[in-house]
Design a protein around this motif. Structure first.
Motif, PDB file in Angstrom:
ATOM      1  N   MET A   1       0.832  -1.303  -0.095  1.00  0.00           N
ATOM      2  CA  MET A   1      -0.050   0.052   0.124  1.00  0.00           C
ATOM      3  C   MET A   1       0.676   1.270   0.048  1.00  0.00           C
ATOM      4  SD  MET A   1      -3.095   0.947   2.261  1.00  0.00           S
ATOM      5  CE  MET A   1      -2.478   1.056   3.847  1.00  0.00           C
ATOM      6  N   ASP A   2       0.888   2.019  -1.058  1.00  0.00           N
ATOM      7  CA  ASP A   2       1.476   3.190  -1.088  1.00  0.00           C
ATOM      8  C   ASP A   2       0.968   4.379  -0.132  1.00  0.00           C
ATOM      9  OD1 ASP A   2      -0.758   3.964  -2.489  1.00  0.00           O
ATOM     10  OD2 ASP A   2       0.310   4.798  -4.194  1.00  0.00           O
ATOM     11  N   LEU A   3       1.737   5.443  -0.130  1.00  0.00           N
ATOM     12  CA  LEU A   3       1.391   6.626   0.745  1.00  0.00           C
ATOM     13  C   LEU A   3      -0.035   7.265   0.184  1.00  0.00           C
ATOM     14  CD1 LEU A   3       1.945   8.730   3.037  1.00  0.00           C
ATOM     15  CD2 LEU A   3       3.392  10.092   1.408  1.00  0.00           C
ATOM     16  N   TRP A   4      -0.251   7.367  -0.811  1.00  0.00           N
ATOM     17  CA  TRP A   4      -1.387   7.855  -1.443  1.00  0.00           C
ATOM     18  C   TRP A   4      -2.467   7.411  -1.152  1.00  0.00           C
ATOM     19  CZ3 TRP A   4      -1.017  12.755  -1.715  1.00  0.00           C
ATOM     20  CH2 TRP A   4       0.174  13.424  -2.210  1.00  0.00           C
ATOM     21  N   THR A   5      -2.600   6.010  -1.228  1.00  0.00           N
ATOM     22  CA  THR A   5      -3.658   4.935  -0.839  1.00  0.00           C
ATOM     23  C   THR A   5      -3.961   5.227   0.926  1.00  0.00           C
ATOM     24  OG1 THR A   5      -3.099   3.436  -2.484  1.00  0.00           O
ATOM     25  CG2 THR A   5      -4.572   2.554  -0.784  1.00  0.00           C
ATOM     26  N   TRP A   8      -5.739   8.457   1.253  1.00  0.00           N
ATOM     27  CA  TRP A   8      -7.168   8.467   0.837  1.00  0.00           C
ATOM     28  C   TRP A   8      -7.915   7.667   1.690  1.00  0.00           C
ATOM     29  CZ3 TRP A   8     -10.277  11.370  -1.883  1.00  0.00           C
ATOM     30  CH2 TRP A   8     -11.433  10.791  -2.323  1.00  0.00           C
ATOM     31  N   ASN A   9      -7.585   6.574   2.151  1.00  0.00           N
ATOM     32  CA  ASN A   9      -8.255   6.054   2.975  1.00  0.00           C
ATOM     33  C   ASN A   9      -8.344   6.641   4.515  1.00  0.00           C
ATOM     34  OD1 ASN A   9      -8.821   3.925   1.292  1.00  0.00           O
ATOM     35  ND2 ASN A   9      -6.903   2.701   2.280  1.00  0.00           N
ATOM     36  N   THR A  10      -7.426   7.253   4.984  1.00  0.00           N
ATOM     37  CA  THR A  10      -7.513   8.040   6.279  1.00  0.00           C
ATOM     38  C   THR A  10      -8.629   9.063   6.033  1.00  0.00           C
ATOM     39  OG1 THR A  10      -5.074   7.658   6.507  1.00  0.00           O
ATOM     40  CG2 THR A  10      -6.092   9.244   7.821  1.00  0.00           C
ATOM     41  N   PHE A  11      -8.579   9.782   4.897  1.00  0.00           N
ATOM     42  CA  PHE A  11      -9.507  10.838   4.572  1.00  0.00           C
ATOM     43  C   PHE A  11     -10.934  10.114   4.698  1.00  0.00           C
ATOM     44  CE2 PHE A  11     -12.017  13.037   1.492  1.00  0.00           C
ATOM     45  CZ  PHE A  11     -12.275  14.257   2.121  1.00  0.00           C
ATOM     46  N   LEU A  12     -11.167   9.194   3.685  1.00  0.00           N
ATOM     47  CA  LEU A  12     -12.447   8.518   3.790  1.00  0.00           C
ATOM     48  C   LEU A  12     -13.022   8.011   5.237  1.00  0.00           C
ATOM     49  CD1 LEU A  12     -12.360   6.418   0.677  1.00  0.00           C
ATOM     50  CD2 LEU A  12     -13.412   8.478   0.927  1.00  0.00           C
ATOM     51  N   ILE A  13     -11.948   7.667   6.095  1.00  0.00           N
ATOM     52  CA  ILE A  13     -12.516   7.369   7.500  1.00  0.00           C
ATOM     53  C   ILE A  13     -12.805   8.488   8.272  1.00  0.00           C
ATOM     54  CG2 ILE A  13     -11.875   6.201   9.659  1.00  0.00           C
ATOM     55  CD1 ILE A  13     -10.019   3.994   7.972  1.00  0.00           C
ATOM     56  N   PHE A  14     -12.010   9.374   7.980  1.00  0.00           N
ATOM     57  CA  PHE A  14     -12.365  10.797   8.885  1.00  0.00           C
ATOM     58  C   PHE A  14     -13.679  11.350   8.495  1.00  0.00           C
ATOM     59  CE2 PHE A  14     -12.136  15.347   8.702  1.00  0.00           C
ATOM     60  CZ  PHE A  14     -12.051  15.732   9.978  1.00  0.00           C
ATOM     61  N   ALA A  15     -13.796  11.278   6.866  1.00  0.00           N
ATOM     62  CA  ALA A  15     -15.377  11.892   6.460  1.00  0.00           C
ATOM     63  C   ALA A  15     -16.491  11.035   6.963  1.00  0.00           C
ATOM     64  CB  ALA A  15     -15.090  11.890   5.044  1.00  0.00           C
ATOM     65  N   PHE A  16     -16.249   9.651   6.902  1.00  0.00           N
ATOM     66  CA  PHE A  16     -17.420   8.998   7.782  1.00  0.00           C
ATOM     67  C   PHE A  16     -17.568   9.272   8.888  1.00  0.00           C
ATOM     68  CE2 PHE A  16     -18.832   4.811   9.151  1.00  0.00           C
ATOM     69  CZ  PHE A  16     -20.145   4.877   8.504  1.00  0.00           C
ATOM     70  N   VAL A  17     -16.696   9.538   9.844  1.00  0.00           N
ATOM     71  CA  VAL A  17     -16.970   9.682  11.218  1.00  0.00           C
ATOM     72  C   VAL A  17     -17.229  10.995  11.412  1.00  0.00           C
ATOM     73  CG1 VAL A  17     -15.536  10.194  13.622  1.00  0.00           C
ATOM     74  CG2 VAL A  17     -14.921   8.348  12.011  1.00  0.00           C
ATOM     75  N   VAL A  18     -17.058  12.209  10.569  1.00  0.00           N
ATOM     76  CA  VAL A  18     -17.649  13.446  10.625  1.00  0.00           C
ATOM     77  C   VAL A  18     -19.048  13.093  10.235  1.00  0.00           C
ATOM     78  CG1 VAL A  18     -17.745  15.833   9.488  1.00  0.00           C
ATOM     79  CG2 VAL A  18     -15.529  14.672  10.326  1.00  0.00           C
ATOM     80  N   TYR A  19     -19.434  12.480   9.254  1.00  0.00           N
ATOM     81  CA  TYR A  19     -21.006  12.230   8.956  1.00  0.00           C
ATOM     82  C   TYR A  19     -21.512  11.682  10.080  1.00  0.00           C
ATOM     83  CZ  TYR A  19     -25.014  10.386   6.653  1.00  0.00           C
ATOM     84  OH  TYR A  19     -26.143   9.975   6.388  1.00  0.00           O
ATOM     85  N   LEU A  20     -20.980  10.650  10.675  1.00  0.00           N
ATOM     86  CA  LEU A  20     -21.772  10.030  11.789  1.00  0.00           C
ATOM     87  C   LEU A  20     -22.028  10.872  12.815  1.00  0.00           C
ATOM     88  CD1 LEU A  20     -20.015   6.404  11.921  1.00  0.00           C
ATOM     89  CD2 LEU A  20     -22.423   6.973  10.941  1.00  0.00           C
ATOM     90  N   MET A  21     -21.072  11.728  13.213  1.00  0.00           N
ATOM     91  CA  MET A  21     -21.318  12.929  14.035  1.00  0.00           C
ATOM     92  C   MET A  21     -22.462  13.792  13.698  1.00  0.00           C
ATOM     93  SD  MET A  21     -17.287  13.573  15.319  1.00  0.00           S
ATOM     94  CE  MET A  21     -17.954  14.891  16.198  1.00  0.00           C
ATOM     95  N   ILE A  22     -22.518  14.086  12.647  1.00  0.00           N
ATOM     96  CA  ILE A  22     -23.449  14.944  11.969  1.00  0.00           C
ATOM     97  C   ILE A  22     -24.810  14.367  12.078  1.00  0.00           C
ATOM     98  CG2 ILE A  22     -24.368  16.288  10.056  1.00  0.00           C
ATOM     99  CD1 ILE A  22     -21.705  16.803   8.960  1.00  0.00           C
TER     100      ILE A  22
END
Length: 124
Positions: A1-5, A8-22
């Motif tokens: 797994m490279d750095l960009w993947t 990207w996965n870290t960003f998706l997890i963060f966005a999902f957690v933010v959505y759950l909080m909302i």
């Protein structure tokens, strides 16, 4: 797994957690709002389940100001309840302690020496 993947996965997890909080905030606000009819609440919940991102965005735009006001009212009521409980638990101070001791002295429950000791303790 490279750095960009990884990023990207870290960003998706963060966005999902933010959505759950909302979502949690929206559901809390829906059930806290006493002015909103139950059918409208059910419609908002269905919309949040069918079109999650779009309906959450619309809810925040349409009812955002009311959300802030209800949150403020809830925080104020909680603070008032905590303050009332602290005042009740702590008593009203040395004057009430001395008055209670004086009432016990007048009833003959305690002696004058015990009254003076309680008075000194209350004033200390």
């Amino acid at each position: 797994m490279d750095l960009w993947t990884f990023l990207w996965n870290t960003f998706l997890i963060f966005a999902f957690v933010v959505y759950l909080m909302i979502l949690i905030t929206i559901f809390t606000d829906l059930f806290r709002d006493r002015a909103l009819n139950g059918w409208y609440k059910a419609l908002w919940i269905i919309a949040l389940l069918v079109f999650p991102y779009l309906s959450a965005f619309i809810y925040l735009i349409a009812r955002g100001r009311g959300m802030a006001e209800r949150q403020h009212e809830f925080a104020k009521a909680s603070n008032d309840a905590a303050t009332a409980y602290i005042r009740q638990a702590a008593g009203s101070g040395p004057a009430s302690d001395i008055a209670a001791a004086k009432a016990l002295l007048d009833d003959g429950t305690i002696t004058a020496e015990e009254y003076e000791a309680l008075k000194k303790k209350a004033l200390a």
